[in-house]
Each structure stands twice: as C-alpha cells, then as structure tokens.
Design an enzyme around this catalytic site. Structure first.
Site, mmCIF file in Angstrom:
data_model
loop_
_atom_site.group_PDB
_atom_site.id
_atom_site.type_symbol
_atom_site.label_atom_id
_atom_site.label_comp_id
_atom_site.label_asym_id
_atom_site.label_seq_id
_atom_site.Cartn_x
_atom_site.Cartn_y
_atom_site.Cartn_z
ATOM 1 N N TYR A 110 -3.431 -4.291 7.679
ATOM 2 C CA TYR A 110 -3.836 -3.451 8.813
ATOM 3 C C TYR A 110 -4.261 -4.330 9.976
ATOM 4 O O TYR A 110 -4.881 -5.379 9.775
ATOM 5 C CB TYR A 110 -5.028 -2.553 8.438
ATOM 6 C CG TYR A 110 -4.638 -1.349 7.641
ATOM 7 C CD1 TYR A 110 -4.128 -0.224 8.277
ATOM 8 C CD2 TYR A 110 -4.778 -1.332 6.265
ATOM 9 C CE1 TYR A 110 -3.773 0.904 7.544
ATOM 10 C CE2 TYR A 110 -4.417 -0.217 5.526
ATOM 11 C CZ TYR A 110 -3.919 0.893 6.177
ATOM 12 O OH TYR A 110 -3.572 1.991 5.453
ATOM 13 N N TYR A 149 -0.783 -2.771 -0.484
ATOM 14 C CA TYR A 149 -1.845 -3.757 -0.273
ATOM 15 C C TYR A 149 -2.892 -3.658 -1.381
ATOM 16 O O TYR A 149 -3.113 -2.589 -1.953
ATOM 17 C CB TYR A 149 -2.479 -3.606 1.118
ATOM 18 C CG TYR A 149 -3.104 -2.267 1.437
ATOM 19 C CD1 TYR A 149 -4.413 -1.970 1.041
ATOM 20 C CD2 TYR A 149 -2.399 -1.313 2.173
ATOM 21 C CE1 TYR A 149 -4.994 -0.742 1.373
ATOM 22 C CE2 TYR A 149 -2.971 -0.093 2.504
ATOM 23 C CZ TYR A 149 -4.269 0.185 2.090
ATOM 24 O OH TYR A 149 -4.826 1.395 2.417
ATOM 25 N N ARG A 159 -2.900 -0.243 -3.556
ATOM 26 C CA ARG A 159 -2.592 1.084 -3.057
ATOM 27 C C ARG A 159 -1.078 1.281 -3.028
ATOM 28 O O ARG A 159 -0.335 0.395 -2.590
ATOM 29 C CB ARG A 159 -3.111 1.268 -1.611
ATOM 30 C CG ARG A 159 -4.624 1.338 -1.410
ATOM 31 C CD ARG A 159 -5.303 2.513 -2.121
ATOM 32 N NE ARG A 159 -4.532 3.743 -2.175
ATOM 33 C CZ ARG A 159 -4.376 4.612 -1.171
ATOM 34 N NH1 ARG A 159 -4.980 4.414 -0.021
ATOM 35 N NH2 ARG A 159 -3.662 5.699 -1.323
ATOM 36 N N HIS A 162 1.817 3.900 1.796
ATOM 37 C CA HIS A 162 1.471 5.195 2.411
ATOM 38 C C HIS A 162 1.283 5.027 3.904
ATOM 39 O O HIS A 162 1.052 3.934 4.399
ATOM 40 C CB HIS A 162 0.171 5.737 1.795
ATOM 41 C CG HIS A 162 -0.999 4.819 2.006
ATOM 42 N ND1 HIS A 162 -1.274 3.764 1.165
ATOM 43 C CD2 HIS A 162 -1.936 4.759 2.993
ATOM 44 C CE1 HIS A 162 -2.334 3.108 1.613
ATOM 45 N NE2 HIS A 162 -2.757 3.685 2.726
ATOM 46 N N HIS A 164 -1.119 7.078 6.949
ATOM 47 C CA HIS A 164 -2.201 8.053 7.143
ATOM 48 C C HIS A 164 -1.795 8.991 8.271
ATOM 49 O O HIS A 164 -1.224 8.556 9.272
ATOM 50 C CB HIS A 164 -3.495 7.342 7.531
ATOM 51 C CG HIS A 164 -4.012 6.402 6.481
ATOM 52 N ND1 HIS A 164 -4.989 6.758 5.583
ATOM 53 C CD2 HIS A 164 -3.673 5.124 6.177
ATOM 54 C CE1 HIS A 164 -5.243 5.735 4.781
ATOM 55 N NE2 HIS A 164 -4.461 4.722 5.124
HETATM 56 FE FE FE2 Z 1 -4.313 2.912 3.959
#
Ligand code: FE2
Length: 239
Positions: A110, A149, A159, A162, A164
């Site tokens: 991110y 990640y 995870r 995906h 968001h």
């Molecule tokens: Fe996320």
C-alpha cells in the site's frame, strides 16, 4: 424531504440488521480489542442519516476511475477492469452514487506510511480512485491486479488478493465498506477477514466473477462485481 417523515412528522429510520461479519471474530485478531464489549444502544435515526449525499457531476473527474493514469508513467502489473452495478435491496439501480476504491499495488504494498511490507512501492501507482454510478447503477474502474500481502494476524498470515470499496446508498446511514476478492484465490482458506462472514453464500458474494465479455482485447482482463445495498425498503435476506 416529506417521504423521509411519517404522518406524525417523525423521521423514518433504516432497518438495522444483524451484522455479518460480526463485530467480534476471534480468528481476526484485531476484532478482539475493537469489538464492543457491551450491548449496543440504538440511537434513533435523524434526518441527516436518512438523507444522502447529492453528487454534482463536476465533483468526480472523468479520469478519477482510472488508477493507471494518475502519474507520468503506467503502473507495473496486470491491467484489469473492475466493474458492476450498484443495486438497492429491491434490485433497483442506485444512480449517481459515489463508489471509491483503494488497493495495494501489484507487489502487495500500500502507498501508506504504516505499510511495512518489504515490497517495492510503485511511483506510478497511488492505489485510489472513485467514480459515480450511471443511470443503470453501473460503475467501472481501470486498475491493476493487486498483489497478496502478509499481515501479522497469525503465523505466516497472508491476505487474499482484494480491493476495498466504499459506497453510499440513498443515505449516509446506508454507507457500505466492503472488499472484493478474485475468483480461485488459493489464500481464501487461511484468511480470517474473508471467513469472518459466516454464511458461505453471503461470503461468496464478495468474490468477483471473471468476465470475458468485458475484457478489452490485447489490453485488459475484466472482473464483474455487483453490489446490493440494504436499506429501508430492502427485502429480508434469506440466509
Ligand atoms: Fe487491504
């Protein structure tokens, strides 16, 4: 404004459903500390909650839905189209509503100070976009396939891939924040965020569908993800 009031001039609130995922899901460790420990006290809805944001077309730029064109160069990764329709609980299109998307880059990182995953940032990818739905409730983003990640929930936790999404229904009280997953992800089985939605049918509604018809030849693959917002007029969900 009148239709938000009953004959006595009181505000008609939205139905409050049981939440799924629940506030507390022990496998998803951070819910252990953030879930309320006492029963919730429902407050009556007020007009500011049963009425919604009115978007002017000028507030969303024509390129705000294209996460691949926010910098001098194109981001690395597999270019994809994420699209679908936003519908209310009765299957009617939710028009001109704001859809926001944010995600990790192709390496699973991110663009955010607290993300310490030792994967490279991409100078050509910020990872956030937005658009307004059209008259049929349709939305469309151009982005890149996010990477998986790691996170520190449990030993060797990753995870599932995906994006968001945040949406507004007809009112602030019907805002929905969700995650869209990709079909066939091998990480589903060990992702407690995914599994915190207890009902399997309900959970599988978070997985997008590969959509060959909307791929663009020699340019991008496509995934379709329809979103149904619950609200005052929604039919009860049969789980
Ligand atoms: Fe996320």
């Amino acid at each position: 404004m009148a239709h938000q009031l009953n004959n006595q001039g009181e505000v008609i609130g939205y139905r409050r459903d049981d939440v799924d995922p629940p506030y507390l899901w022990p496998d998803y460790m951070s819910t252990r500390t953030r879930a309320p420990k006492r029963p919730l006290i429902p407050l009556p809805h007020t007009l500011s909650e049963v009425t919604g944001p009115v978007l002017g077309h000028e507030s969303v730029g024509a390129l705000d839905n294209d996460l691949t064109r926010q910098h001098a160069g194109e981001p690395l990764g597999e270019r994809i189209i994420v699209h679908g329709r936003v519908l209310d609980g009765d299957g009617r299109p939710v028009r001109n509503t704001l859809v926001e998307l944010w995600q990790a880059n192709a390496a699973g990182r991110y663009h955010h100070d607290v993300d310490r995953h030792p994967a490279p940032l991409d100078p050509n990818f910020s990872g956030a976009g937005r658009c307004a739905t059209d008259d049929e409730g349709r939305y469309r983003f151009i982005t890149i396939q996010p990477g998986a990640y790691p996170w520190r929930n449990h030993s060797n936790a990753w995870r599932a891939r995906h994006v968001h999404l945040s949406l507004f229904g007809p009112a602030f009280a019907t805002r929905l924040v969700t995650q869209m997953y990709f079909p066939g992800d091998p990480l589903f089985f060990q992702d407690p965020v995914f599994h915190s939605v207890r009902d399997e049918k309900h959970r599988n509604r978070m997985i997008s569908q590969f959509d060959l018809d909307n791929t663009v030849e020699e340019w991008a693959l496509a995934y379709r993800f329809d979103i149904v917002l619950r609200g005052r007029d929604s039919t009860p969900m049969e789980e």
